[in-house]
Design a protein around this motif. Structure first.
Motif: not given
Length: 369
Positions: A288-296, A330-346
């Motif tokens: 599972t890949i999740t994109l995190k977006i925090k707007y201005s 996109l609703n607005n300009s972006v101040r933060l971006l992040g990527i996370s992986l979950s649902n790991l094989n461990t």
């Protein structure tokens, strides 16, 4: 049939303002000053704040520009995670002198099961006191601790006499402790749930205890059963030495807002590379890949996609992140971006023992703490 949970002696050790305290330890000029680890006074997000800074209202996860308004004399320090890892290993080595049942929650906190310990000391309270003294004498940092019959109560107790203190909740004190506890202090009750409980007239543990299981199931879903048992001192989760990671993430806060998708893709490329490198170093993959977006305007959005196979390759992570970026406008300009992986094989399947709803739940009260 309900079986009484085993009575354990659990210690929760929580380092005091860990990152900030390490910086003050290594740089005596910072001692006594309000410092923030991370942030740059303008756009960055604070990772930790010293107790001197906290008196002004500065805290972790706060934007640097807001922190400066609260405390104009605030000193910003760049984080040194390699150093924090180094100190954390030294602290854990002390833990293992007492028990091998050590479950780290992060670099600065851990659970210890000292029901049976290497020192043969029957008092969990004295063990906690000795551990804290060793951390101070051998490393130079202060720690706080909570001691009780399970992880839930020990974690709550560790926050009571911070910094550099400890609190023991003896078995015979558990019920009264939980009944008088402000619902906001219950571990697992966040802001949204707190507001919902307030609306239902639940302000203390006693208020919560007066609600039936059926009521809590109806109004709080899967969490209802959890709330029903913890307020009665029932929390069977053992201290697990090899606690498995559930997700891995990386993110970036930008010095200037990004309005161009081209610039966003460049940033995502670097973030995806960091996530991939960390996954490969840990020899794990995720679905599972999740994109995190925090707007201005500080609104936060997440977009996720679950694949049918595990990945840890940068190209695959980046391609999925791109798809998620283009998924909606996109609703607005972006101040933060992040990527996370979950649902790991461990991830291991949790073994949850069923609790009979028709049997009386109770806590054994005779135990030496």
């Amino acid at each position: 049939m309900y079986t009484k949970p085993p009575i354990r002696k659990i210690i929760h050790v929580d380092m005091d303002a860990f990152y900030a305290s390490v910086e003050q330890l290594d740089n005596p000029n910072l001692k006594g000053k309000p410092i923030a680890v991370g942030g740059d006074g303008k756009r960055g997000v604070i990772s930790a704040a010293s107790y001197e800074a906290r008196t002004f209202g500065v805290k972790s996860a706060m934007a640097g520009n807001l922190a400066v308004k609260l405390c104009p004399e605030l000193v910003f320090v760049k984080p040194r995670f390699e150093r924090y890892h180094e100190i954390s290993k030294q602290i854990r080595a002390i833990f293992h002198d007492y028990t091998d049942l050590v479950e780290p929650l992060s670099l600065d906190e851990a659970y210890l099961d000292v029901t049976e310990n290497k020192k043969g000391n029957p008092s969990a309270s004295l063990i906690a006191k000795e551990i804290r003294a060793r951390i101070l004498n051998e490393i130079g940092l202060t720690a706080s601790a909570g001691i009780s019959i399970n992880k839930f109560i020990a974690k709550i107790a560790s926050d009571y006499n911070k910094p550099n203190g400890q609190k023991t909740v003896n078995p015979e004190e558990v019920i009264s402790f939980l009944e008088t506890l402000d619902i906001r202090k219950f571990y697992g009750v966040g802001k949204v749930t707190t507001e919902k409980m307030y609306q239902k007239g639940i302000f203390t543990g006693l208020d919560l205890k007066q609600k039936s299981l059926e009521y809590l199931d109806t109004h709080f879903g899967k969490s209802g059963r959890y709330f029903y048992y913890i307020v009665r001192g029932i929390h069977n989760s053992p201290v697990t030495p090899n606690r498995q990671r559930k997700s891995l993430a990386a993110e970036r806060t930008f010095s200037e807002n990004l309005s161009s998708e081209i610039f966003m893709l460049q940033k995502l490329d670097h973030i995806a590379e960091e996530v991939s490198n960390r996954l490969k170093k840990s020899k794990i993959s995720g679905k599972t890949i999740t994109l995190k977006i925090k707007y201005s305007d500080f609104t936060l959005h997440t977009r996720s996609k679950t694949l049918t196979y595990f990945i840890n390759d940068k190209a695959l992570i980046l391609d999925t992140a791109k798809d998620l970026l283009y998924q909606e406008s996109l609703n607005n300009s972006v101040r933060l971006l992040g990527i996370s992986l979950s649902n790991l094989n461990t991830e291991a399947k949790k073994n949850t023992a069923g609790l009979s709803l028709n049997k009386k739940v109770s806590v054994q009260l005779k135990f030496d703490f």
